[in-house]
Design a protein around this motif. Sequence first.
Motif, mmCIF file in Angstrom:
data_model
loop_
_atom_site.group_PDB
_atom_site.id
_atom_site.type_symbol
_atom_site.label_atom_id
_atom_site.label_comp_id
_atom_site.label_asym_id
_atom_site.label_seq_id
_atom_site.Cartn_x
_atom_site.Cartn_y
_atom_site.Cartn_z
ATOM 1 N N UNK A 67 -37.673 28.096 25.682
ATOM 2 C CA UNK A 67 -38.471 28.402 24.492
ATOM 3 C C UNK A 67 -37.967 27.620 23.286
ATOM 4 N N UNK A 68 -36.653 27.555 23.129
ATOM 5 C CA UNK A 68 -36.091 26.763 22.030
ATOM 6 C C UNK A 68 -36.455 25.294 22.206
ATOM 7 N N UNK A 69 -36.278 24.788 23.429
ATOM 8 C CA UNK A 69 -36.563 23.379 23.701
ATOM 9 C C UNK A 69 -38.017 23.008 23.447
ATOM 10 N N UNK A 70 -38.940 23.858 23.877
ATOM 11 C CA UNK A 70 -40.358 23.556 23.681
ATOM 12 C C UNK A 70 -40.735 23.605 22.214
ATOM 13 N N UNK A 71 -40.194 24.564 21.469
ATOM 14 C CA UNK A 71 -40.498 24.632 20.044
ATOM 15 C C UNK A 71 -39.926 23.430 19.293
ATOM 16 N N UNK A 72 -38.765 22.957 19.722
ATOM 17 C CA UNK A 72 -38.235 21.734 19.127
ATOM 18 C C UNK A 72 -39.160 20.556 19.416
ATOM 19 N N UNK A 76 -38.320 14.882 22.932
ATOM 20 C CA UNK A 76 -39.130 13.796 22.389
ATOM 21 C C UNK A 76 -39.018 13.703 20.866
ATOM 22 N N UNK A 77 -37.802 13.783 20.404
ATOM 23 C CA UNK A 77 -37.529 13.694 18.952
ATOM 24 C C UNK A 77 -36.483 12.609 18.704
ATOM 25 N N UNK A 104 -47.847 13.185 7.737
ATOM 26 C CA UNK A 104 -48.557 13.297 9.011
ATOM 27 C C UNK A 104 -47.716 14.117 9.966
ATOM 28 N N UNK A 105 -48.270 15.206 10.480
ATOM 29 C CA UNK A 105 -47.556 16.065 11.414
ATOM 30 C C UNK A 105 -48.201 15.968 12.794
ATOM 31 N N UNK A 106 -47.453 15.406 13.737
ATOM 32 C CA UNK A 106 -47.965 15.193 15.082
ATOM 33 C C UNK A 106 -46.919 15.582 16.104
ATOM 34 N N UNK A 107 -47.371 16.083 17.270
ATOM 35 C CA UNK A 107 -46.468 16.277 18.389
ATOM 36 C C UNK A 107 -46.004 14.895 18.845
ATOM 37 N N UNK A 108 -44.677 14.686 18.882
ATOM 38 C CA UNK A 108 -44.152 13.367 19.242
ATOM 39 C C UNK A 108 -44.226 12.364 18.109
ATOM 40 N N UNK A 109 -44.386 12.871 16.882
ATOM 41 C CA UNK A 109 -44.555 11.973 15.748
ATOM 42 C C UNK A 109 -43.369 11.064 15.488
ATOM 43 N N UNK A 110 -42.147 11.550 15.749
ATOM 44 C CA UNK A 110 -40.959 10.723 15.531
ATOM 45 C C UNK A 110 -41.004 9.461 16.383
ATOM 46 N N UNK A 111 -41.332 9.629 17.657
ATOM 47 C CA UNK A 111 -41.352 8.484 18.566
ATOM 48 C C UNK A 111 -42.494 7.548 18.204
ATOM 49 N N UNK A 112 -43.657 8.106 17.870
ATOM 50 C CA UNK A 112 -44.776 7.265 17.419
ATOM 51 C C UNK A 112 -44.396 6.478 16.175
ATOM 52 N N UNK A 138 -31.126 18.525 14.756
ATOM 53 C CA UNK A 138 -32.514 18.237 14.392
ATOM 54 C C UNK A 138 -32.755 18.530 12.912
ATOM 55 N N UNK A 139 -32.118 19.605 12.401
ATOM 56 C CA UNK A 139 -32.254 19.960 10.992
ATOM 57 C C UNK A 139 -31.438 19.043 10.074
ATOM 58 N N UNK A 140 -30.608 18.194 10.651
ATOM 59 C CA UNK A 140 -29.785 17.301 9.846
ATOM 60 C C UNK A 140 -28.513 17.925 9.324
ATOM 61 N N UNK A 141 -28.147 19.095 9.866
ATOM 62 C CA UNK A 141 -26.933 19.795 9.424
ATOM 63 C C UNK A 141 -25.741 19.347 10.263
ATOM 64 N N UNK A 142 -25.164 18.200 9.920
ATOM 65 C CA UNK A 142 -24.139 17.591 10.757
ATOM 66 C C UNK A 142 -22.840 18.396 10.765
#
Length: 421
Positions: free
Chosen positions: A135-140, A418-419, A350-358, A184-188
């Motif tokens: 569930x966490x993975x899919x939401x990410x 896919x991020x 622009x908000x898209x599924x897979x937008x980072x890779x695109x 993913x949130x950038x909190x290194x």
Amino acid sequence: MIHTAAKLCRGLGPACRSSFLSPSSSSCSPFRSISCYGSNLYPVAAQMVDYALSHARSQNTDESYAQGMLVLEQCLSSQSSEEGIGQNSRGVVLLAMATLSYERGNFGEAIEKLQKVQDLKRSSLAYRVAAMEALVGLNLQLGQDDTSSVLANDFFKVVEENYSQAGSVIMGRAKALKGLVELVHGNLVSAESIFGGLHKSDRCAGSVALSYGEFLHATLNFSLAKELYQKVIDGVSDNWKCDDMDTIAVCNMTSEEVLLAATLALGQLEAHMGNFVGAEEMLTKALTKAEEHFGNRHPKVGAVVTCIALMYGQKAMVEHSSSLIVQEGLYRRALEILKAPQLEYEGSKINLDGGDVMALARGGYAELLCLQQNRKGEGEKMKRWAEAAWNSRRLSLAEALDFLEPSGKVAVVEARISRAL
């Protein structure tokens, strides 16, 4: 239910038929299926889950997946929801259904099945852990970062409350997933505090080593990241034992997904280190794995092709060579597979599924076009779209594409979600 499966089974070759008819305790392939945990399930349920997964993936068509899902639906309807072994059987069928839905891109259906696993309070914790992790993975993957953060915290809390049953390996997975969410949130700083020490365990799950390796990779600690990636690739089949309940995983957290992600990450790392021979070798392996598991038109394949195109661009800059035709062909193929939309937008995010890779694909392609005077206008338009679609909180798209002078960090395409990390 048996009759339907048997009827479908007659259409397959001997290998697939024997897979369905053999006991669930038989030896499993290196990428073990869920049904290998036969001692915790009704034997018929285990056999039908194994058959449904094998049949769906062997042909990799909408029809074969629909047939596999039909077998699972009939199997689910026959399982008791009262006693523990019945709930285990229901849980494993629901996990298999979620995985098949995920592999065909039906994320909503996958999430629905995973949520139902959470209601099976008398089932083994291992199945609920697998559902929470997925569930966490899919939401990410869907870009639902705030939801992912809440779910990751819930996952950690459940494991912490049941530590005597969960053990150190599952606790490690819960921590590693929290670390991935923080990355993913950038909190290194938060991610580093979570990952510290996790990879040192002898029974460290591959998913844990992978996530920590990606954190190190993203922050330019290349040598240790490479060591961890190689550890995952060399030991992934050993880490997922058929009789080890600690390591059951589904959807984008399965062993196949982890191995693909580690192979892709190592290919990117070799490129970032300037070892383009090694990079090409690993990225080619990642492409083969993605195509074999998902088919050649799946977004995961598009992500790998994007990384290959970026690698050739980096190689051209470092070696002062030209591969414009090769790069353009790869970018065009990647964007076609990713089903990138038209370039028109109104100046907003622009908000898209897979937008980072695109965004990486179009950003790299834009840089390529801007080098050609007669195509600079097209390149600038593509660049604006890519910047609007870029979703990283840690670095800009320009920083992600700056291979010659990295600003203390690089972008790492994470195949499981896919991020771009």
